[in-house]
Design an enzyme around this catalytic site. Structure first.
Site, short mmCIF file in Angstrom:
data_model
loop_
_atom_site.label_atom_id
_atom_site.label_comp_id
_atom_site.label_asym_id
_atom_site.label_seq_id
_atom_site.Cartn_x
_atom_site.Cartn_y
_atom_site.Cartn_z
N PRO A 98 0.91 -1.35 -0.22
CA PRO A 98 0.29 -0.18 -0.51
C PRO A 98 1.12 1.55 0.12
CG PRO A 98 -0.34 -1.33 1.54
CD PRO A 98 0.78 -2.09 0.70
N GLU A 125 1.67 -8.23 8.81
CA GLU A 125 1.25 -6.34 9.31
C GLU A 125 2.19 -6.18 8.25
OE1 GLU A 125 0.54 -2.42 11.68
OE2 GLU A 125 -0.29 -5.29 11.41
N ARG A 163 -1.38 -8.34 -20.98
CA ARG A 163 -1.81 -7.54 -22.64
C ARG A 163 -1.76 -6.83 -23.60
NH1 ARG A 163 -5.53 -3.65 -22.42
NH2 ARG A 163 -7.42 -4.38 -23.62
N ASP A 178 -7.03 2.12 -25.95
CA ASP A 178 -7.75 1.48 -24.18
C ASP A 178 -7.88 2.98 -23.34
OD1 ASP A 178 -8.38 -1.22 -24.18
OD2 ASP A 178 -6.70 -1.90 -23.59
#
Length: 254
Positions: A98, A125, A163, A178
């Site tokens: 994160p 953690e 992709r 895209d």
């Protein structure tokens, strides 16, 4: 490209790696996908991969030994290959976290130019800081939220990168147009029937006039980006025609 994923739950990747686009890419030999349980590299009889943090606190922290051992074993068993006239290029070792750099289409395009990627998926953690400092080359996050582990984010990144590899998609122009690849959100799409219930396909798409269709798509991409993600326009490369259309779009909405 070869992609290795270090995880405590390799079975999570069975369906993802064997299905749809990723499964077909492996069948074509375009990409090799491999999930490795780093518990096998713990180096202790109890196969422990985590321990309590120094200094106290809640939760458990992933130990450095299993991660370092697993990465080094992968590199020893299948070292980077040297092509003719090319220098050895070490793999990118990516920590899903994160705290990492937010993953974007631009980052996917950068990673798609690599020959090998190694992903590290954690639980508990967090990671021993020495993994960040002395092993990984990249830290990536897929958003400002926390999941139970790095497996789902790794799947997202791998799918996004794969992709873009030549031969993976049936239509090579799909990835180019895209959303985010052009700096804008993608224009609307329509297919048969030309009229569904009371809703018609825009006449211009049925006209057969390719230049007009291209202009319509660009204008609609600008409209959709301005309506949904105006922040993207601050960094998009816009022509004089784009700016004129954008001004007209803004006036229409007043």
């Amino acid at each position: 490209m070869r992609v290795d994923v270090l995880t405590l739950f390799p079975e999570m990747f069975d369906g993802v790696f064997g299905s749809s686009i990723l499964g077909k890419a492996q069948d074509k030999g375009i990409i090799r996908l491999n999930a490795v349980n780093f518990r096998d590299y713990s180096g202790n009889k109890h196969h422990m991969v985590d321990d309590t943090p120094y200094g106290g606190g809640g939760g458990m922290v992933l130990k450095p030994e299993p991660i370092f051992n697993a990465v080094e074993s992968l590199l020893e068993s299948d070292p980077p290959q040297q092509g003719q006239g090319e220098s050895l290029r070490p793999p990118r070792i990516i920590l899903m976290c994160p705290q990492g750099e937010t993953f974007t289409q631009k980052k996917a395009e950068e990673l798609a130019r690599e020959d090998r990627l190694i992903f590290i998926c954690g639980h508990y953690e967090g990671y021993d800081e020495r993994i960040r400092e002395h092993l990984v080359t990249d830290e990536l996050s897929i958003g400002d939220y926390v999941l139970t582990g790095g497996e789902l984010p790794a799947m997202v990144v791998i799918d996004s990168v794969a992709r873009l590899l030549p031969g993976v998609l049936g239509n090579e122009t799909s990835a180019i147009t895209d959303s985010f690849s052009t700096g804008l959100l993608e224009y609307p799409h329509y297919t048969r029937p030309a009229q569904f219930r009371d809703h018609k396909v825009p006449d211009i798409l049925l006209s057969g006039h390719h230049a007009n269709v291209a202009d319509w798509r660009r204008r609609e991409a600008l409209r959709r980006t301005w309506q949904r993600r105006p922040d993207l326009l601050e960094h998009a490369e816009l022509s004089a025609k784009d700016l004129k259309w954008l001004a007209e779009i803004k006036l229409e909405q007043q």
